[in-house]
Design a protein around this motif. Structure first.
Motif, PDB file in Angstrom:
ATOM      1  N   GLN A  46      -2.222  21.098  32.845  1.00 48.33           N
ATOM      2  CA  GLN A  46      -1.991  22.441  32.132  1.00 48.33           C
ATOM      3  C   GLN A  46      -0.948  23.394  33.195  1.00 48.33           C
ATOM      4  O   GLN A  46      -0.453  24.201  32.712  1.00 48.33           O
ATOM      5  CB  GLN A  46      -3.101  23.340  32.118  1.00 48.33           C
ATOM      6  N   LEU A  47      -0.769  22.966  34.247  1.00 44.81           N
ATOM      7  CA  LEU A  47       0.185  23.566  35.410  1.00 44.81           C
ATOM      8  C   LEU A  47       1.673  23.438  34.693  1.00 44.81           C
ATOM      9  O   LEU A  47       2.505  24.260  35.019  1.00 44.81           O
ATOM     10  CB  LEU A  47       0.241  23.023  36.768  1.00 44.81           C
ATOM     11  N   THR A  50       2.593  26.340  32.651  1.00 42.84           N
ATOM     12  CA  THR A  50       2.211  27.531  33.406  1.00 42.84           C
ATOM     13  C   THR A  50       3.441  28.210  34.392  1.00 42.84           C
ATOM     14  O   THR A  50       3.977  27.521  35.141  1.00 42.84           O
ATOM     15  CB  THR A  50       0.984  27.536  34.737  1.00 42.84           C
ATOM     16  N   VAL A  53       2.280  30.639  39.199  1.00 41.62           N
ATOM     17  CA  VAL A  53       1.037  30.405  39.853  1.00 41.62           C
ATOM     18  C   VAL A  53       0.790  31.385  41.083  1.00 41.62           C
ATOM     19  O   VAL A  53       1.719  31.110  42.310  1.00 41.62           O
ATOM     20  CB  VAL A  53       0.590  28.957  40.461  1.00 41.62           C
ATOM     21  N   TYR A  56      -2.839  30.651  44.076  1.00 39.58           N
ATOM     22  CA  TYR A  56      -3.063  29.214  44.606  1.00 39.58           C
ATOM     23  C   TYR A  56      -2.643  29.490  46.338  1.00 39.58           C
ATOM     24  O   TYR A  56      -1.477  29.800  46.698  1.00 39.58           O
ATOM     25  CB  TYR A  56      -2.049  28.202  44.162  1.00 39.58           C
ATOM     26  N   THR A  64       6.000  28.122  40.714  1.00 44.82           N
ATOM     27  CA  THR A  64       5.953  27.848  39.316  1.00 44.82           C
ATOM     28  C   THR A  64       4.962  26.799  39.269  1.00 44.82           C
ATOM     29  O   THR A  64       4.886  25.599  40.262  1.00 44.82           O
ATOM     30  CB  THR A  64       7.454  27.475  38.699  1.00 44.82           C
ATOM     31  N   GLY A  65       4.318  26.444  38.295  1.00 50.47           N
ATOM     32  CA  GLY A  65       3.307  25.300  37.813  1.00 50.47           C
ATOM     33  C   GLY A  65       4.016  23.956  38.079  1.00 50.47           C
ATOM     34  O   GLY A  65       3.461  23.064  38.769  1.00 50.47           O
ATOM     35  N   CYS A 142       3.443  31.556  29.906  1.00 44.94           N
ATOM     36  CA  CYS A 142       4.496  30.580  29.856  1.00 44.94           C
ATOM     37  C   CYS A 142       5.692  31.588  28.972  1.00 44.94           C
ATOM     38  O   CYS A 142       6.745  31.317  29.182  1.00 44.94           O
ATOM     39  CB  CYS A 142       4.131  29.464  28.904  1.00 44.94           C
ATOM     40  N   ALA A 291      -6.736  26.280  39.220  1.00 48.79           N
ATOM     41  CA  ALA A 291      -6.131  25.063  39.925  1.00 48.79           C
ATOM     42  C   ALA A 291      -6.919  24.691  41.138  1.00 48.79           C
ATOM     43  O   ALA A 291      -6.972  23.807  41.617  1.00 48.79           O
ATOM     44  CB  ALA A 291      -4.519  25.340  40.267  1.00 48.79           C
TER      45      ALA A 291
END
Ligand code: NAP
Length: 320
Positions: A46-47, A50, A53, A56, A64-65, A142, A291
């Protein structure tokens, strides 16, 4: 025989790969691709959908994911993990060694770490598919920025729906949450934040019956009343579906214990009901789904697998 096979490549799978590779177990990472039934297991999980982020640890400016996924991949390769663009097509966990079918051939493994993640759920309307990525999305982070100054609908009444609606207020002129009952499932704090937001309104006791459009883009929705009132058409420029997630655990059905909702039944911290089969991340976690929590569980599963490998080596079941 592989000492560790990791199925999945989100933060859970990659963290398990970093730890087991660093412990010299040369893990095989099945990153994903198409399952035999045509379902896509997205490499990176799923990242990959995304955009930013921000929570994290270690990335104060955000990341970015997809970049986070790339970095995790590089980190585990640095320690010797073997990454393949392939899926587990079938598993056999009935005895030792465990077996995993990859590209039509059975591989043997002393331990397996399942980190197959979850996917957003859809309502299943034909119009939802017709307008997917043309005004219909399941990911505000997104796609939200594409809907500047538009009126948007968010479907659902859980924390995801609240989060999506609140996020979308950054761009949209108005956000309407459509919920099938007259109270939210979401946590009190999230629900209150949404209810108090000046840009958010709620259509209670309503279900999305159809997404309306001109063939190219979304122009509105048809809502069906769950309490017997007449249907209504409301104009909008986009629809965000936030009705929960489905774990990607179909191939494990009948091979390990799954919960009634399809998530892997965890025994202890990262175990399953099969010796040597461990689990990490969203395929076992319907609650936190972050995450960082997936990464943490990936680390725990790796340490648990490592311990079992050591025991097998001491018993002479595995060569050092
Ligand atoms: P969820 O809690 O299962 O909520 C799903 C919502 O969608 C429910 O309100 C449900 O309605 C509705 N729904 C389901 N199927 C539907 C259908 N076919 N048609 C119309 N509505 C439908 O899922 P979630 O919101 O994704 O949250 C999952 C977990 O992640 C929760 O534990 C949540 O707390 C957590 N989470 C936390 C945060 C946060 O704290 N920041 C953010 C996101 C998620 P009913 O209420 O009528 O069943």
């Amino acid at each position: 025989m592989h000492k560790v096979v990791i199925i999945g490549s989100g933060p859970a799978g990659f963290t398990a790969a970093i730890y087991t590779a660093r412990a010299n177990l040369q893990p095989l990472v099945l990153e994903g691709g198409f399952l035999p039934n045509g379902e896509l297991m997205t490499p990176g999980g799923q990242l990959m959908i995304t955009s930013e982020v921000e929570n994290y640890p270690g990335f104060p400016e955000g990341i970015t994911g997809p970049e986070l996924v790339d970095r995790c991949r590089e980190q585990s390769k640095r320690f010797g993990a073997d990454h393949r663009d392939a899926v587990a097509e079938e598993v056999d966990f009935s005895g030792f060694p465990l077996r995993v079918k990859v590209e039509g051939a059975w591989l043997s493994a002393a331990t397996v770490i399942i980190a197959t993640g979850a996917n957003a759920r859809w309502l299943g309307l034909p119009s939802e598919q017709q307008y997917l990525n043309r005004g219909v999305s399941a990911c505000a982070t997104c796609d939200g920025a594409f809907f500047k100054d538009r009126e948007l609908m968010v479907i659902g009444g859980g924390d995801s729906a609240m989060e999506e609606a609140l996020f979308l207020t950054r761009y949209a002129s108005r956000v309407t949450i459509v919920h099938r009952r007259e109270s939210f499932r979401a946590s009190k704090i999230m629900a209150e934040r949404a209810l108090q937001h000046p840009k958010i309104t709620v259509e209670w006791n309503s279900e999305l019956e159809e997404i309306l459009g001109d063939g190219q883009r979304v122009t509105g929705v048809r809502l069906n009343s769950t309490i017997g009132l007449p249907n209504r058409d409301l104009p909008c420029g986009g629809v965000f579906v936030a009705i929960g997630h489905t774990p990607s655990t179909g191939i494990f059905q009948g091979h390990i214990d799954l919960r009634p909702d399809g998530y892997v039944q965890v025994h202890g911290m990262t175990g399953t009901n099969r010796k040597g089969v461990f689990v990490a991340g969203d395929c076992a976690d319907s609650r936190y789904r972050q995450a960082i929590t997936a990464a943490g569980m990936g680390c725990m599963a790796a340490l648990d697998a490592e311990k079992l490998v050591e025991a097998y080596e001491a018993e002479g079941l595995l060569a050092h």
